[in-house]
Design an enzyme around this catalytic site. Structure first.
Site, mmCIF file in Angstrom:
data_model
loop_
_atom_site.group_PDB
_atom_site.id
_atom_site.type_symbol
_atom_site.label_atom_id
_atom_site.label_comp_id
_atom_site.label_asym_id
_atom_site.label_seq_id
_atom_site.Cartn_x
_atom_site.Cartn_y
_atom_site.Cartn_z
ATOM 1 N N ARG A 38 22.564 37.654 -90.881
ATOM 2 C CA ARG A 38 23.276 37.713 -89.600
ATOM 3 C C ARG A 38 22.453 37.163 -88.449
ATOM 4 N NH1 ARG A 38 24.878 43.023 -90.743
ATOM 5 N NH2 ARG A 38 27.070 43.118 -91.354
ATOM 6 N N LYS A 200 36.822 45.378 -107.573
ATOM 7 C CA LYS A 200 36.266 45.043 -108.892
ATOM 8 C C LYS A 200 37.377 44.851 -109.920
ATOM 9 C CE LYS A 200 31.981 47.504 -107.980
ATOM 10 N NZ LYS A 200 31.394 48.837 -107.819
ATOM 11 N N GLY A 292 23.308 50.292 -107.649
ATOM 12 C CA GLY A 292 21.864 50.374 -107.391
ATOM 13 C C GLY A 292 21.327 48.976 -107.197
HETATM 14 P P1 80F Z 1 22.875 45.539 -97.461
HETATM 15 O O1 80F Z 1 23.760 46.109 -96.418
HETATM 16 O O2 80F Z 1 21.573 46.196 -97.770
HETATM 17 O O3 80F Z 1 22.544 43.999 -97.080
HETATM 18 C C1 80F Z 1 23.520 43.100 -96.657
HETATM 19 C C2 80F Z 1 22.879 41.815 -96.142
HETATM 20 O O4 80F Z 1 23.946 40.916 -95.799
HETATM 21 C C3 80F Z 1 22.025 41.963 -94.898
HETATM 22 O O5 80F Z 1 20.866 41.165 -95.031
HETATM 23 C C4 80F Z 1 22.900 41.378 -93.780
HETATM 24 O O6 80F Z 1 22.162 40.797 -92.718
HETATM 25 C C5 80F Z 1 23.651 40.311 -94.554
HETATM 26 N N1 80F Z 1 24.885 39.917 -93.874
HETATM 27 C C6 80F Z 1 25.928 40.708 -93.527
HETATM 28 N N2 80F Z 1 26.866 39.990 -92.886
HETATM 29 C C7 80F Z 1 26.406 38.720 -92.824
HETATM 30 C C8 80F Z 1 26.920 37.517 -92.259
HETATM 31 N N3 80F Z 1 28.077 37.489 -91.622
HETATM 32 N N4 80F Z 1 26.179 36.389 -92.388
HETATM 33 C C9 80F Z 1 24.986 36.409 -93.021
HETATM 34 N N5 80F Z 1 24.455 37.527 -93.571
HETATM 35 C C10 80F Z 1 25.155 38.669 -93.460
HETATM 36 O O7 80F Z 1 23.770 45.424 -98.793
HETATM 37 P P2 80F Z 1 23.306 45.457 -100.332
HETATM 38 O O8 80F Z 1 23.318 46.846 -100.842
HETATM 39 O O9 80F Z 1 22.082 44.626 -100.478
HETATM 40 O O10 80F Z 1 24.538 44.724 -101.050
HETATM 41 C C11 80F Z 1 24.681 43.319 -100.987
HETATM 42 C C12 80F Z 1 25.960 42.888 -101.684
HETATM 43 O O11 80F Z 1 25.884 43.263 -103.060
HETATM 44 C C13 80F Z 1 27.227 43.542 -101.099
HETATM 45 O O12 80F Z 1 28.264 42.601 -101.026
HETATM 46 C C14 80F Z 1 27.550 44.626 -102.117
HETATM 47 O O13 80F Z 1 28.927 44.909 -102.187
HETATM 48 C C15 80F Z 1 27.067 43.976 -103.415
HETATM 49 N N6 80F Z 1 26.774 44.934 -104.478
HETATM 50 C C16 80F Z 1 25.996 46.013 -104.212
HETATM 51 C C17 80F Z 1 25.826 46.968 -105.179
HETATM 52 C C18 80F Z 1 24.856 48.082 -104.968
HETATM 53 O O14 80F Z 1 24.731 48.958 -105.827
HETATM 54 C C19 80F Z 1 26.675 46.933 -106.406
HETATM 55 C C20 80F Z 1 27.128 45.600 -106.723
HETATM 56 C C21 80F Z 1 27.321 44.707 -105.698
HETATM 57 O O15 80F Z 1 29.693 51.018 -107.387
HETATM 58 C C22 80F Z 1 29.268 51.233 -106.236
HETATM 59 O O16 80F Z 1 29.005 52.362 -105.835
HETATM 60 C C23 80F Z 1 29.102 50.060 -105.304
HETATM 61 N N7 80F Z 1 29.011 50.510 -103.944
HETATM 62 C C24 80F Z 1 27.838 49.305 -105.701
HETATM 63 S S1 80F Z 1 28.185 47.803 -106.222
HETATM 64 N N8 80F Z 1 24.102 48.110 -103.854
#
Ligand code: 80F
Length: 312
Positions: A38, A200, A292
């Site tokens: 961001r 999903k 995770g």
């Molecule tokens: P986190 O919020 O830590 O980081 C997000 C990043 O995206 C930040 O660096 C932010 O600056 C950037 N960002 C946001 N908007 C932006 C924009 N407009 N332009 C550029 N950058 C932008 O998120 P996470 O935890 O690192 O997750 C990242 C992605 O992985 C997300 O889309 C999640 O949905 C996905 N993901 C995460 C999982 C997890 O366990 C699992 C699989 C996918 O089953 C469950 O309970 C689910 N909640 C887990 S799914 N963390």
């Protein structure tokens, strides 16, 4: 492989570590050229994000000319941006995509996947469903059969909350724990109201059954109405509440169900997810961690290995 990383949160940082620790071991020559989030663009892969210059994801694409774009940014279900525009541009330039971000494919699966196929560009999305536990990539291996039905537990946060409530915690305490462990979405509303599981299920249904549906067509409800007394009442009947995602024919839905010991999903607890895949030939069931940062990063990393071997 020169990689442009979109997003640098929990999953992005876990992926950076995994690439450093495992890539050369796997015979992979891969380097994160730049990270865009961001606040701007960082050239290189410093442990902490330090902005090198201002710019959008498209600016970063132009600056770096990567071989691969990896999307680990947070989900924007309003319009899938900035990811969707970045994918369109990357794909038309012949650049492959790996995503852990569900929003673009939950909203526009058909457009994105068909574009990638037309351009002969790989698109990996294992991490969008069950993180690093092979779901999408397992279905790739079921080639030669038709998937007719899928049923599973697809959200780690809600399964963790329901399990901890069954062990006596309040809903709020259990949600706080799930957030501390990095399972929850940046907007945990999307976990608890069933939306994440619906995203999903949308991706899985499209891929497994060769459909072109959007999350807007999926019926979903979550666990917010489940109270501690309902959970203990179910326990007295030897039952558990589970958030179940199911797709068969034209029915694609996510809802809480009370299941008994004879249902295989009864035994899937904590952050574990499960998926039961029925095809016209056989039935396959898998159980594994569904959330995770480390697990999600592994889902991305395994796509990276498969793409480098020409298997996606
Ligand atoms: P986190 O919020 O830590 O980081 C997000 C990043 O995206 C930040 O660096 C932010 O600056 C950037 N960002 C946001 N908007 C932006 C924009 N407009 N332009 C550029 N950058 C932008 O998120 P996470 O935890 O690192 O997750 C990242 C992605 O992985 C997300 O889309 C999640 O949905 C996905 N993901 C995460 C999982 C997890 O366990 C699992 C699989 C996918 O089953 C469950 O309970 C689910 N909640 C887990 S799914 N963390």
């Amino acid at each position: 492989w020169k990689v442009l990383l979109l997003g640098y949160g929990n999953v992005g940082k876990a992926l950076r570590r995994m690439i450093r620790e495992r890539a050369s071991m796997m015979g992979l020559n891969v380097r994160i050229e730049a990270v865009v989030n961001r606040s701007g663009i960082m050239i290189g892969d410093g442990e902490h994000f330090v902005k090198s210059n201002e710019g959008t994801p498209l600016d970063a694409l132009n600056q770096v000319s990567p071989d691969l774009v990896i999307d680990v940014s947070s989900a924007n279900y309003e319009n899938g941006e900035p990811s969707i525009s970045l994918y369109r541009e990357a794909i038309t330039r012949g650049i492959g995509i790996i995503t852990a971000n569900k929003a673009p494919l939950a909203l526009k699966y058909g457009e994105i996947v068909d574009l990638a196929h037309r351009h002969g560009v790989p698109i990996g999305f294992q991490a969008t469903v069950m993180s690093g536990t092979p779901s999408i990539n397992l279905i790739r291996l079921m080639a030669g059969s038709y998937v007719t039905k899928i049923r599973g537990i697809l959200n780690g946060t809600t399964n963790y909350i329901l399990t901890r409530m069954d062990q006596g915690l309040s809903y709020d305490q259990a949600l706080k724990e799930a957030q501390e462990k990095g399972y929850a979405e940046s907007n945990p509303e999307h976990d608890v109201n069933g939306f994440d599981a619906a995203a999903k299920l949308t991706i899985l249904t499209n891929f497994a059954m060769n459909k072109r549906i959007s999350i807007k067509e999926v019926k979903f409800s979550g666990i917010t109405e489940i109270t501690q007394s309902m959970v203990s009442e179910a326990r007295n009947e030897s039952k558990k509440f589970k958030l179940i995602a199911q797709s068969e024919g034209n029915v694609t839905k996510v809802s809480v169900m009370k299941v008994g010991v004879d249902d295989p999903l009864f035994h899937v607890d904590g952050v574990m997810n499960a998926l039961d895949i029925h095809s016209d030939i056989q039935e396959v069931t898998i159980v594994g961690p569904g959330a995770g940062p480390q697990n999600a990063a592994f889902g991305v990393f395994s796509d990276l290995v498969l793409i480098s071997k020409g298997l996606i």
